[in-house]
Every structure is written in C-alpha cells, then in structure tokens.
Design an enzyme around this catalytic site. Structure first.
Site, PDB file in Angstrom:
ATOM      1  N   TYR A   1      -7.725 -17.216   4.663  1.00  0.00           N
ATOM      2  CA  TYR A   1      -7.161 -16.056   3.942  1.00  0.00           C
ATOM      3  C   TYR A   1      -7.355 -16.222   2.434  1.00  0.00           C
ATOM      4  CZ  TYR A   1      -3.423 -13.116   1.927  1.00  0.00           C
ATOM      5  OH  TYR A   1      -2.697 -12.207   1.172  1.00  0.00           O
TER       6      TYR A   1
ATOM      7  N   GLY B   1       0.829  -1.209   0.000  1.00  0.00           N
ATOM      8  CA  GLY B   1       0.000   0.000   0.000  1.00  0.00           C
ATOM      9  C   GLY B   1       0.857   1.251   0.000  1.00  0.00           C
TER      10      GLY B   1
HETATM   11  N1  LIG Z   1       3.137  -9.462   1.396  1.00  0.00           N
HETATM   12  C1  LIG Z   1       2.794 -10.480   0.627  1.00  0.00           C
HETATM   13  O1  LIG Z   1       3.559 -11.475   0.474  1.00  0.00           O
HETATM   14  C2  LIG Z   1       1.480 -10.469  -0.110  1.00  0.00           C
HETATM   15  C3  LIG Z   1       1.289 -11.419  -1.109  1.00  0.00           C
HETATM   16  C4  LIG Z   1       0.091 -11.420  -1.806  1.00  0.00           C
HETATM   17  C5  LIG Z   1      -0.890 -10.497  -1.499  1.00  0.00           C
HETATM   18  N2  LIG Z   1      -0.699  -9.597  -0.507  1.00  0.00           N
HETATM   19  C6  LIG Z   1      -1.775  -8.670  -0.213  1.00  0.00           C
HETATM   20  O2  LIG Z   1      -1.319  -7.357  -0.386  1.00  0.00           O
HETATM   21  C7  LIG Z   1      -1.977  -6.478   0.515  1.00  0.00           C
HETATM   22  C8  LIG Z   1      -0.944  -5.699   1.309  1.00  0.00           C
HETATM   23  O3  LIG Z   1      -0.128  -6.613   1.992  1.00  0.00           O
HETATM   24  P1  LIG Z   1       1.238  -6.194   2.704  1.00  0.00           P
HETATM   25  O4  LIG Z   1       1.997  -7.453   2.955  1.00  0.00           O
HETATM   26  O5  LIG Z   1       1.855  -5.084   1.989  1.00  0.00           O
HETATM   27  O6  LIG Z   1       0.661  -5.679   4.086  1.00  0.00           O
HETATM   28  P2  LIG Z   1       1.441  -5.148   5.346  1.00  0.00           P
HETATM   29  O7  LIG Z   1       2.849  -4.834   5.053  1.00  0.00           O
HETATM   30  O8  LIG Z   1       1.124  -6.098   6.428  1.00  0.00           O
HETATM   31  O9  LIG Z   1       0.701  -3.735   5.525  1.00  0.00           O
HETATM   32  C9  LIG Z   1      -0.237  -3.598   6.430  1.00  0.00           C
HETATM   33  C10 LIG Z   1      -0.931  -2.279   6.147  1.00  0.00           C
HETATM   34  O10 LIG Z   1      -2.307  -2.492   6.353  1.00  0.00           O
HETATM   35  C11 LIG Z   1      -2.742  -1.615   7.386  1.00  0.00           C
HETATM   36  N3  LIG Z   1      -3.778  -2.325   8.142  1.00  0.00           N
HETATM   37  C12 LIG Z   1      -3.685  -3.529   8.745  1.00  0.00           C
HETATM   38  N4  LIG Z   1      -4.876  -3.841   9.310  1.00  0.00           N
HETATM   39  C13 LIG Z   1      -5.709  -2.804   9.043  1.00  0.00           C
HETATM   40  C14 LIG Z   1      -7.066  -2.532   9.334  1.00  0.00           C
HETATM   41  N5  LIG Z   1      -7.803  -3.376  10.064  1.00  0.00           N
HETATM   42  N6  LIG Z   1      -7.619  -1.379   8.900  1.00  0.00           N
HETATM   43  C15 LIG Z   1      -6.885  -0.478   8.186  1.00  0.00           C
HETATM   44  N7  LIG Z   1      -5.582  -0.690   7.871  1.00  0.00           N
HETATM   45  C16 LIG Z   1      -5.009  -1.840   8.294  1.00  0.00           C
HETATM   46  C17 LIG Z   1      -1.506  -1.280   8.180  1.00  0.00           C
HETATM   47  O11 LIG Z   1      -1.693  -0.025   8.752  1.00  0.00           O
HETATM   48  P3  LIG Z   1      -1.433   0.326  10.315  1.00  0.00           P
HETATM   49  O12 LIG Z   1      -0.458  -0.675  10.841  1.00  0.00           O
HETATM   50  O13 LIG Z   1      -0.897   1.708  10.228  1.00  0.00           O
HETATM   51  O14 LIG Z   1      -2.753   0.242  10.940  1.00  0.00           O
HETATM   52  C18 LIG Z   1      -0.465  -1.211   7.065  1.00  0.00           C
HETATM   53  O15 LIG Z   1      -0.567   0.014   6.385  1.00  0.00           O
HETATM   54  C19 LIG Z   1      -2.872  -7.360   1.381  1.00  0.00           C
HETATM   55  O16 LIG Z   1      -4.170  -7.363   0.879  1.00  0.00           O
HETATM   56  C20 LIG Z   1      -2.257  -8.742   1.225  1.00  0.00           C
HETATM   57  O17 LIG Z   1      -3.212  -9.755   1.391  1.00  0.00           O
HETATM   58  C21 LIG Z   1       0.474  -9.562   0.194  1.00  0.00           C
END
Ligand SMILES: NC(=O)c1ccc[n+]([C@@H]2O[C@H](COP(=O)([O-])OP(=O)(O)OC[C@H]3O[C@@H](n4cnc5c(N)ncnc54)[C@H](OP(=O)(O)O)[C@@H]3O)[C@@H](O)[C@H]2O)c1
Length: 264
Positions: free
Chosen positions: A154, A20
């Site tokens: 998930y 994000g």
């Molecule tokens: N990383 C991977 O390997 C991967 C792979 C495939 C898909 N994805 C998808 O990509 C997307 C982003 O993943 P990411 O790994 O970049 O996430 P991340 O690093 O865990 O980022 C988490 C973000 O989401 C916010 N957040 C968490 N819970 C929240 C809630 N209840 N309400 C509002 N904000 C919330 C956090 O904000 P605060 O902490 O400031 O609240 C932070 O900005 C997700 O949909 C994930 O399923 C990720």
C-alpha cells in the site's frame, strides 16, 4: 472565504464514503458541480441522494466505475467529456506481512490506487491545459513516508502517486493548471471506525481506549494524537482545488497531524 469554485465541475473517485464523500460535500457547498463515484449503482445513488439532501442547491451526479477493472477508466472517460477538478482519491489497502503478500495483491493495489489516477489524469489533463485552468489532486498517505511494515505494498502505491503528481505538475509549467498531492494521516473514515469497533470488542475495551492505544503504541510520531476527521482532510483538498492556491504546484500538502517527521 470564497473558494471561487462556483460552477466548476469536479470528479472525485471513490466518493460514496470517507474522505471522498467529505470532499464531494465540501466542494458542493462551495458551489461546484460534483460527480460522485463508487463501484455499484446502489452506493452511488445513495451517496448522490445524501449529498442532494445535505446541499440542496448543488448539482450532483454520479458515475459507477470499479477501478479493479482495467476498462473502468476508459468507460468513465467516454461518459465524461471534461472536468475542471480531478481528485484521484480512490484507494484500497490490505494489512499483510511482506512475506505473505502475493504478486496478485501488489498488482491489485497498483491497479486501483495508481493506475486509476494515471488513466484519468492522462485523459483530463490535456483538456485542462487546453481550457487554460484545472486542478488535479492525488490523495496519497502518511504511509508513503512512514511505510508501516504491514502496509509495504500500500505504501508503495502512495509513494508512486507522489512521483506521478510531481511529474505531471512539471508538464503544466507556465499555465494555470496545477497538480498536487494531499498526504492524510490516520483518518476516521468508515473503514477506520469499523476497525476500532472490532478491536474494541476483541480487546474488551472502549473504542476511545483502542484509538488512544493506537497513537500511544503504533502511530507514535503523531503530534495530533488522534484520528483526523474526513472533513479536516477535505479542507486541504478544497484549498488545492481552489483558484486561491495558484502558487502551489507540484507540492505535497501534509494533513497528517504531524506524524511524518521532518520540516518538509
Ligand atoms: N482513512 C485513512 O486513515 C487514510 C489515511 C491516509 C490516506 N488515505 C487515503 O484516502 C483515500 C480515501 O480513503 P478512505 O479511508 O476515505 O476510504 P474509504 O472510507 O474506504 O472509502 C472507500 C470509497 O472508495 C470507493 N471504492 C473502493 N474501491 C473502489 C474501486 N475499486 N473503484 C471505485 N471506487 C472504489 C468506495 O465506494 P463503493 O463502496 O461505493 O464502491 C468508497 O466510496 C484513499 O486513497 C486512502 O488511501 C486514507
């Protein structure tokens, strides 16, 4: 390349870190007015400040909304009149066996990962249609198709997003609004980095060795054989956010390093 995003307003849910944040930064670099979201005042202020430092020319604002709370989307919608680009990025996961995943965890994952995007799309899509242009992008996951056994709940939410995006796209027929999904593979966000560090200590190995073992033993179908960076995923999102992707609607753009087998 000019992505033609100057002065377009983009809301990216869950954008204080990870995919994000990288998406918010790239959109800001392309001249979009970016709205950052996270759960706390502190994290949103920190991310907003970091983005302003990295892209001083950009218009960055922040909004606090915790999508665990059913009322959060309504409160956010009351504050933001309309957006040109909505990135439904927020997503949480828990690694658990199917037998040990209680009902409450299924509903929690569904609430955050699916209903946030449903509620925001329900509010903003009609306005995009009325103004004649708009972009909605759902951030799904390779798990929607790979369905790892420890991530069934998930994976269900990530598959649900694909159906919702496709269905919404069909409601945009004949307009300049598109709704698409991005399917990232294993990506080096802060959470993944933490996991690698913990495993490195636990297994008395380097982080590189843990990462390499992950692709040797777990994500064996990956053609890339490494974690993607958050910036690599952001590039895919920004392409779909841009007017230049006008022929792509109701699609899934895989940025999974080839981990999902098959030609589609
Ligand atoms: N990383 C991977 O390997 C991967 C792979 C495939 C898909 N994805 C998808 O990509 C997307 C982003 O993943 P990411 O790994 O970049 O996430 P991340 O690093 O865990 O980022 C988490 C973000 O989401 C916010 N957040 C968490 N819970 C929240 C809630 N209840 N309400 C509002 N904000 C919330 C956090 O904000 P605060 O902490 O400031 O609240 C932070 O900005 C997700 O949909 C994930 O399923 C990720």
């Amino acid at each position: 390349m000019d992505y033609q995003l100057r002065n377009r307003t983009a809301l990216i849910t869950g954008s204080t870190s990870g995919i994000g944040f990288a998406t918010a930064e790239l959109l800001a670099r392309e001249g979009a007015n970016v709205i950052v979201n996270g759960r706390t005042k502190e994290s949103v202020a920190e991310a907003t400040e970091a983005l302003k430092n990295r892209v001083p020319s950009a218009a960055i604002t922040g909004i606090v909304a915790d999508f665990n709370d059913r009322e959060a989307a309504a409160a956010l919608i009351a504050e933001i009149d309309a957006v040109d680009i909505l990135v439904n990025n927020v997503g949480v996961f828990t690694s658990q066996s199917f037998a040990e995943t209680p009902d409450v965890d299924w509903y929690k994952l569904f609430e955050v990962n699916v209903m946030s995007g449903v509620r925001l799309s329900r509010a903003f899509l009609p306005k995009m249609l009325a103004q004649g242009w708009g972009r909605i992008i759902f951030i799904s996951s390779e798990c929607a198709q790979l369905v790892p056994e420890d991530l069934i709940a998930y994976s269900m939410t990530k598959a649900a997003m694909l159906s919702i995006a496709r269905g919404l796209a069909q409601t945009t027929k004949g307009t300049s609004v598109t709704v698409n999904s991005v399917m990232p593979g294993s990506t080096l966000s802060a959470g993944a980095e933490r996991f690698l560090k913990e495993q490195a200590v636990k297994q008395n190995k380097s982080e590189e060795a843990v990462a390499s073992d992950f692709f040797k033993n777990v994500r064996t179908t990956s053609l890339l054989g490494r974690f993607t960076s958050t910036e690599e995923i952001a590039q895919a999102v920004v392409y779909l956010a841009s007017p230049i992707s006008s022929a792509t609607n109701g699609s899934v753009l895989k940025a999974d390093g080839g981990s999902v087998p098959g030609i589609m």
